[in-house]
Scaffold this active site. Sequence first.
Site, PDB file in Angstrom:
ATOM      1  CE  LYS A  84      -4.364  -1.786   1.775  1.00 38.99           C
ATOM      2  NZ  LYS A  84      -5.389  -1.745   2.855  1.00 38.99           N
ATOM      3  NE  ARG A 139      -7.849  -8.279   0.686  1.00 37.97           N
ATOM      4  CZ  ARG A 139      -7.541  -7.421  -0.276  1.00 37.97           C
ATOM      5  NH1 ARG A 139      -6.562  -6.524  -0.069  1.00 37.97           N
ATOM      6  NH2 ARG A 139      -8.177  -7.430  -1.436  1.00 37.97           N
TER       7      ARG A 139
END
Length: 279
Positions: free
Chosen positions: A230, A264
Amino acid sequence: MKKFETAAAQSINVGGKLMTFEKPVIMGILNVTPDSFYDGGDNTTVEKALEKAKHLLQAGAQILDIGAYSSRPGAPLISSQEEIDRALPPIQAIRKAFPEAILSIDTFRADVAAVAMDAGVHIVNDVSGGTLDEDMFATVAKYQVPYILMHMRGTPENMQEQTEYTDIVTDVATFLGARVAQLRDLGVKDIILDPGFGFAKTADQNYELLYRVNELHYFGLPILGGISRKSMIYKKLGITAAEALHGTTALNTLLLERGVQLLRVHDVAEAKQLIDLFY
């Protein structure tokens, strides 16, 4: 290695089988979108999605999280029908090719979730925590599947304009607690919490939440950490998402140290190595 003590539930019911968290569980990301921030366009055909699913499972993924709508900051809205049209063929193909695989649908729409569950999906992963579709909680209760409850404000289009908090961890916990109560009232038994790294949060808020994520064990529920590649990693380092694997591993280590039970990730093999070393 030293880890924070947790009081979280050690199992959830997934398709009539218990999934336990004595050792953290890996959720492999399978985006079938043309515009996801890291792997958009890589898996837009059924054949490519099947190949990706096989790779993730062989690498050690215990859950495949299938997303057909990009929730990256600023992502454009698509219709429910377009999301279903993207998601359903790969779900059906994966269920046929890998009948034992545990599948999750990454959606904030109840109708998309229902179609996916009718096709054999086991878990609903809702980035909006039920705020973008008032029918989502009732739908999850009807199907009695595990529900991943994530914190977010607004929509993917405008969430980064809604980052005012009194205390990021307290405010996230207050949101999650209220939503958990609503789900319990509807009879939803299996809930996983996701603090929502990167969703309606500044970089500094993301790191504050990361360092204090263990405070969310207050609820006694499993916690999922989703920080893979991210912008909180690659922008801080001045690199690209494609170069952010090492940063992802570093932050996943902090998540494991704080007792997070599910990771995840895009890179399953590397996450599995980390967990195997850690536990």
